[in-house]
Enzyme design. Structure first.
Site, PDB file in Angstrom:
ATOM      1  CE  LYS A 162      -2.340  -1.137   3.801  1.00 37.82           C
ATOM      2  NZ  LYS A 162      -2.043  -2.710   3.678  1.00 37.82           N
ATOM      3  CB  THR A 163       3.793   2.167   2.235  1.00 34.75           C
ATOM      4  OG1 THR A 163       2.921   2.186   3.230  1.00 34.75           O
ATOM      5  CG2 THR A 163       4.347   3.610   2.180  1.00 34.75           C
TER       6      THR A 163
ATOM      7  CD  GLU B 265      -0.035   3.480   3.216  1.00 31.60           C
ATOM      8  OE1 GLU B 265      -0.240   2.619   3.796  1.00 31.60           O
ATOM      9  OE2 GLU B 265       0.948   4.226   2.974  1.00 31.60           O
TER      10      GLU B 265
END
Length: 313
Positions: free
Chosen positions: A122-123, A166
């Site tokens: 995600k990051t 996110e």
């Protein structure tokens, strides 16, 4: 919660754990929008200095005296039930809101909300997409789970309808969001202290996908069967990505001696452009393809996709 805090600039908001990677970004958004913001954390940091300069009142250490004059207290799942500020807020009937619900309320005020979900990646994917959207000068608001050089931190407050964040699946918190575009990078067994099993996790991602409006987009990993299961149950536009299959594909992949890749980007069988990534590994190719698919859904020109991704390190 019944009251609409976004329409009352006189509301004073307190964040328990304001120095956290997500809470600090939410606090900055509220400061930019003219709200009175305070917060507490266990130790000082550069993030807290940044918030002080923007006008926040910061307390080091948690104490019920910190919230004697606030209207709304925001907290995360990590705050223990015996936290003195949380206990005081409950005892004195101060409005409480968890981080995910608070973020969802803010997202509701934007048109193009992009929620990046998945068990991992995600990051990185959020960061790649942020580079692309900034390259296109779309002035987004960004919340990312790490410090990103291009925004000098973990958050950016923009003045447009674009909001990139996110979206964590832990305790189903992402079900409180309002995505116009939702990404599902992968679905693996994680957070099994909360979820019963992998099927329970998949069901949460299905609920997430169903939040997307009919005119919105779900961006799916075409190489993950559980993601494809979710895809079959949603009612919105769909774009898939993958190395071996998908609407957005990376072909003719070659790696240098550091593992960094060069590839040709295809969309629905058409060669759009060639791309060089400054991060190694197949997993980062997939993250990049997800970001490209999102950029296509946002109608961003190829030149900005290329410059954004090639600028990401």
């Amino acid at each position: 919660m019944s009251f609409d805090f976004l329409n009352d600039k006189n509301i004073k908001i307190h964040f328990i754990g304001i120095g956290g990677i997500s809470m600090s970004g939410l606090a900055a958004i509220m400061l930019k929008n003219g709200f009175s913001v305070s917060g507490s954390d266990m130790k000082d940091s550069d993030v807290l200095d940044k918030l002080r300069k923007q006008g926040a009142t910061i307390y080091i250490g948690h104490d019920d005296k910190n919230i004697k004059d606030v209207d709304l207290v925001v907290y995360t799942a990590a705050v223990p039930s015996n936290n003195p500020e949380l206990k005081y807020a409950i005892k004195n009937h101060i409005n409480l809101m968890d981080r995910a619900e608070f973020l969802g309320k803010i997202m509701k005020g934007h048109m193009y909300n992009v929620a990046v979900a998945g068990t991992h990646g995600k990051t990185t994917c959020t960061s790649m997409l942020s580079h692309i959207v900034l390259s296109a000068n779309l002035d987004p608001t960004i919340l990312v789970g790490a410090n990103l050089d291009i925004i000098d931190g973990n958050f950016r407050t923009g003045d447009s309808e674009y909001f990139i964040t996110e979206s964590c699946e832990y305790k189903r918190s992402f079900l409180k969001f309002f995505p116009y575009i939702g990404l599902i990078l992968n679905i693996d067994a994680d957070h099994l202290d909360y979820y019963k099993d992998i099927d329970d996790i998949e069901s949460a991602f299905t609920e997430f996908g169903m939040l997307i409006p009919k005119n919105g987009y779900l961006i799916c990993n075409a190489e993950d069967q559980r993601v494809l299961n979710v895809m079959s149950k949603v009612n919105c536009n769909i774009l898939t990505f993958g190395i071996d299959c998908g609407d957005v594909q990376g072909r003719n992949i070659r790696f240098d001696d550091q593992g960094k890749s060069k590839l040709d980007l295809y969309y629905k069988g058409k060669n759009l452009f060639s791309l060089s990534l400054n991060v190694p590994g197949n997993h980062n190719i997939l993250n990049a393809l997800a970001a490209v698919a999102t950029a296509i859904a946002l109608d961003i020109d190829n030149e900005y996709i290329i410059s954004g991704l090639e600028g990401f390190k």
